[in-house]
Design a protein around this motif. Structure first.
Motif, PDB file in Angstrom:
ATOM      1  N   VAL A 154     -45.880  81.149   1.204  1.00 27.70           N
ATOM      2  CA  VAL A 154     -46.634  81.650   2.352  1.00 27.70           C
ATOM      3  C   VAL A 154     -46.263  83.083   2.696  1.00 27.70           C
ATOM      4  N   ARG A 155     -45.241  83.629   2.063  1.00 31.39           N
ATOM      5  CA  ARG A 155     -44.916  85.035   2.272  1.00 31.39           C
ATOM      6  C   ARG A 155     -45.893  85.924   1.522  1.00 31.39           C
ATOM      7  N   ASP A 156     -46.429  85.415   0.428  1.00 33.89           N
ATOM      8  CA  ASP A 156     -47.411  86.163  -0.364  1.00 33.89           C
ATOM      9  C   ASP A 156     -48.839  85.708  -0.086  1.00 33.89           C
ATOM     10  N   THR A 157     -48.990  84.429   0.268  1.00 34.34           N
ATOM     11  CA  THR A 157     -50.314  83.857   0.504  1.00 34.34           C
ATOM     12  C   THR A 157     -50.299  83.130   1.843  1.00 34.34           C
ATOM     13  N   PRO A 158     -50.703  83.766   2.937  1.00 38.40           N
ATOM     14  CA  PRO A 158     -50.663  83.134   4.259  1.00 38.40           C
ATOM     15  C   PRO A 158     -51.522  81.877   4.315  1.00 38.40           C
ATOM     16  N   LEU A 159     -51.259  81.065   5.326  1.00 39.39           N
ATOM     17  CA  LEU A 159     -51.961  79.798   5.483  1.00 39.39           C
ATOM     18  C   LEU A 159     -53.474  79.969   5.484  1.00 39.39           C
ATOM     19  N   GLU A 160     -53.955  81.058   6.072  1.00 38.45           N
ATOM     20  CA  GLU A 160     -55.407  81.264   6.167  1.00 38.45           C
ATOM     21  C   GLU A 160     -56.084  81.304   4.805  1.00 38.45           C
ATOM     22  N   VAL A 161     -55.422  81.823   3.799  1.00 41.37           N
ATOM     23  CA  VAL A 161     -56.030  81.960   2.476  1.00 41.37           C
ATOM     24  C   VAL A 161     -55.359  81.069   1.433  1.00 41.37           C
ATOM     25  N   MET A 162     -54.415  80.244   1.872  1.00 46.46           N
ATOM     26  CA  MET A 162     -53.689  79.359   0.959  1.00 46.46           C
ATOM     27  C   MET A 162     -54.613  78.267   0.444  1.00 46.46           C
ATOM     28  N   ALA A 163     -54.315  77.783  -0.770  1.00 46.57           N
ATOM     29  CA  ALA A 163     -55.093  76.682  -1.329  1.00 46.57           C
ATOM     30  C   ALA A 163     -54.905  75.425  -0.484  1.00 46.57           C
ATOM     31  N   SER A 164     -55.842  74.526  -0.553  1.00 41.88           N
ATOM     32  CA  SER A 164     -55.810  73.323   0.285  1.00 41.88           C
ATOM     33  C   SER A 164     -55.081  72.158  -0.371  1.00 41.88           C
ATOM     34  N   CYS A 214     -51.777  72.393  -1.745  1.00 38.36           N
ATOM     35  CA  CYS A 214     -50.359  72.712  -1.942  1.00 38.36           C
ATOM     36  C   CYS A 214     -49.492  71.495  -1.625  1.00 38.36           C
ATOM     37  N   LEU A 215     -48.445  71.317  -2.434  1.00 36.69           N
ATOM     38  CA  LEU A 215     -47.493  70.227  -2.232  1.00 36.69           C
ATOM     39  C   LEU A 215     -46.160  70.722  -1.686  1.00 36.69           C
ATOM     40  N   LYS A 216     -45.781  71.939  -2.052  1.00 31.77           N
ATOM     41  CA  LYS A 216     -44.522  72.520  -1.607  1.00 31.77           C
ATOM     42  C   LYS A 216     -44.813  73.898  -1.008  1.00 31.77           C
ATOM     43  N   ILE A 217     -44.192  74.178   0.116  1.00 36.91           N
ATOM     44  CA  ILE A 217     -44.318  75.479   0.766  1.00 36.91           C
ATOM     45  C   ILE A 217     -43.002  76.219   0.610  1.00 36.91           C
ATOM     46  N   VAL A 218     -43.063  77.470   0.187  1.00 35.20           N
ATOM     47  CA  VAL A 218     -41.885  78.317   0.080  1.00 35.20           C
ATOM     48  C   VAL A 218     -42.024  79.449   1.094  1.00 35.20           C
ATOM     49  N   GLY A 219     -40.998  79.635   1.912  1.00 34.28           N
ATOM     50  CA  GLY A 219     -41.050  80.639   2.961  1.00 34.28           C
ATOM     51  C   GLY A 219     -41.187  79.982   4.325  1.00 34.28           C
ATOM     52  N   ASN A 220     -40.904  80.739   5.378  1.00 34.12           N
ATOM     53  CA  ASN A 220     -41.011  80.210   6.736  1.00 34.12           C
ATOM     54  C   ASN A 220     -42.475  80.037   7.110  1.00 34.12           C
ATOM     55  N   LEU A 221     -42.836  78.824   7.511  1.00 33.65           N
ATOM     56  CA  LEU A 221     -44.221  78.509   7.847  1.00 33.65           C
ATOM     57  C   LEU A 221     -44.420  78.637   9.347  1.00 33.65           C
ATOM     58  N   LEU A 222     -45.188  79.643   9.746  1.00 28.44           N
ATOM     59  CA  LEU A 222     -45.518  79.865  11.151  1.00 28.44           C
ATOM     60  C   LEU A 222     -46.960  79.435  11.400  1.00 28.44           C
ATOM     61  N   ILE A 223     -47.129  78.496  12.320  1.00 29.09           N
ATOM     62  CA  ILE A 223     -48.463  78.088  12.765  1.00 29.09           C
ATOM     63  C   ILE A 223     -48.644  78.598  14.186  1.00 29.09           C
ATOM     64  N   ASP A 224     -49.655  79.446  14.391  1.00 27.91           N
ATOM     65  CA  ASP A 224     -49.876  80.035  15.704  1.00 27.91           C
ATOM     66  C   ASP A 224     -51.362  80.092  15.996  1.00 27.91           C
ATOM     67  N   GLU A 225     -51.724  80.861  17.044  1.00 28.59           N
ATOM     68  CA  GLU A 225     -53.124  80.930  17.449  1.00 28.59           C
ATOM     69  C   GLU A 225     -54.028  81.552  16.392  1.00 28.59           C
ATOM     70  N   LYS A 226     -53.450  82.281  15.455  1.00 30.94           N
ATOM     71  CA  LYS A 226     -54.250  82.956  14.437  1.00 30.94           C
ATOM     72  C   LYS A 226     -54.666  82.035  13.291  1.00 30.94           C
TER      73      LYS A 226
END
Length: 416
Positions: free
Chosen positions: A241-251, A253-265
């Motif tokens: 998620v440091r290279d591919t934010p949640l907004e554009v990440m594939a649907s 994914c099984l493993k997330i690498v990096g700090n995952l921030l979920i916010d208003e955006k």
């Protein structure tokens, strides 16, 4: 116990050990012979240790070089195998001396207080067996940039790699934690900490440390290396998620690498996390209008390397009424007293202790402090709930007595 303590003092402080039998002299001056140290004896009786292949001191140096078994592929070190500040051999000399050594059997394997940039002089090393109780150590090597043992595969030891000021990588691509074929002890302990500020561990390296569910991760401090060049992991549905934010990440994914921030955006994209079972980083849910955490239904493990930070932080979500992560059972939070923290969400979260207790019971049987809501542990939340129920009960009883009293007065007035 005194004998074992003396043995470990010799390992720690680097004093060479020579005698096969250990003795202790009590205050009256009578010498007592306790025989061979049991750890030493275990190595001497190991069928893999052939005559002439024993390293009879614990520090590799020029003073006993002629006694080092240079022609053996398996070297057995009853007193430990150390290369340290007392080692007066160059990298070239060490490379020549160790060119045939593929396996080491010892209760401690240590490279410490050296000035080497790596340990390429151990290039042929394939296995280190500490009988599951000893330690594979690389520590306090101020110039070491990486360990660089490309052929090291099986290690039956606790891991301690720390305070190497210039180390930015482990570079242990083949290393696997495996239980010793000649021992069956308790779980391993893994510690990797206080190396260079830019130190990162690769996800494959961490996965190999995680192979046993009961491995105790102590001081795992640093970051995870980028996945950008790892096509194998990317094909296995690892998403950085440091290279591919949640907004554009594939649907998928099984493993997330990096700090995952979920916010208003990006809160409208949380459905993409439905299949995620592991987060190599921290999880933060902040400033959203989410009402529940059902999108985390597959999450099992969170492995943070951020010192002192909670693995889960949920704050300032005024509509959040349900925090359920039903499969979450494993985490690493280095030097973090409270790994799961929630603040300033909906009032409903504080009106019941269920969410707090569910998470606590999933993660531990004993540590009652690891989940907090608005600073309160689960027991205190329940205490306040019980106190409020008791207060309401008293108020209701008081109101009932007042009504009866007034009715009594009314009846008396009628009668008299």
């Amino acid at each position: 116990m005194i004998l074992l303590f003396s043995f470990f003092l010799a390992l720690i402080f680097g004093g060479p050990a020579f005698a096969e039998n250990s003795t202790i002299t009590p205050q009256n001056g009578t010498e007592i012979d306790y025989g061979p140290d049991p750890m030493e004896l275990e190595i001497r009786q190991d069928p893999r240790c052939l005559p002439g292949c024993f390293f009879e001191t614990n520090i590799l140096g020029s003073w006993w070089l002629e006694d080092f078994p240079q022609n053996c592929t398996t070297v057995c070190a009853p007193f430990g195998f150390r290369i340290d500040g007392q080692t007066d051999l160059s990298e070239k000399q060490l490379t020549e001396i160790l060119k045939n050594m593929k396996n080491v059997i010892a209760f401690q394997f240590a490279v410490t207080h050296t000035r080497f940039k790596n340990t390429h002089f151990l290039a042929k090393l394939e296995t280190v067996d500490c009988y599951d109780v000893g330690t594979f150590m690389h520590s306090i090597n101020y110039r070491m940039e990486d360990i660089g043992l490309l052929n090291l595969s099986n290690v039956s030891c606790n891991i301690d790699i720390g305070t190497n000021n210039n180390m930015t990588r482990l570079n242990l691509p083949q290393l696997n934690l495996v239980h010793s074929p000649y021992a069956n002890y308790s779980s391993f302990t893994v510690s990797v900490s206080y190396n260079h500020p830019d130190f990162c561990i690769t996800v494959p390296e961490m996965l190999k440390f995680m192979v046993y569910n009961d491995t105790n991760f102590e001081w795992m401090i640093g970051d995870y290396c980028r996945l950008s060049n790892n096509s194998e992991l990317l094909s296995q549905k690892y998403c950085d998620v440091r290279d591919t934010p949640l907004e554009v990440m594939a649907s998928d994914c099984l493993k997330i690498v990096g700090n995952l921030l979920i916010d208003e955006k990006n809160q409208n994209f949380v459905g993409k996390l439905a299949n995620v079972d592991t987060i190599f980083g921290n999880l933060i849910i902040r400033n959203t209008n989410l009402t529940d955490t059902n999108f985390l239904g597959s999450l099992i493990t969170i492995m943070s390397m951020r010192e002192g930070e909670p693995v889960i932080l949920i704050e300032n979500n005024p509509e959040l009424r349900n925090v359920t992560i039903p499969k979450f059972v494993k985490y690493h939070a280095p030097q973090t007293h409270v790994p799961v923290q929630m603040y300033n969400n909906s009032a409903e979260l504080s009106k019941t202790s269920k969410f707090c207790y569910d998470l606590q019971n999933q993660l531990t049987d004993t540590m009652t402090w690891i989940v907090r809501i608005n600073g309160l542990v689960c027991d205190y939340i329940q205490r306040d709930i019980d106190a409020e129920i008791a207060r309401q009960t008293r108020d209701n009883l008081g109101s009932g007595r007042s009504v009866v009293f007034l009715m009594g007065i009314f009846v008396l007035n009628i009668l008299f």
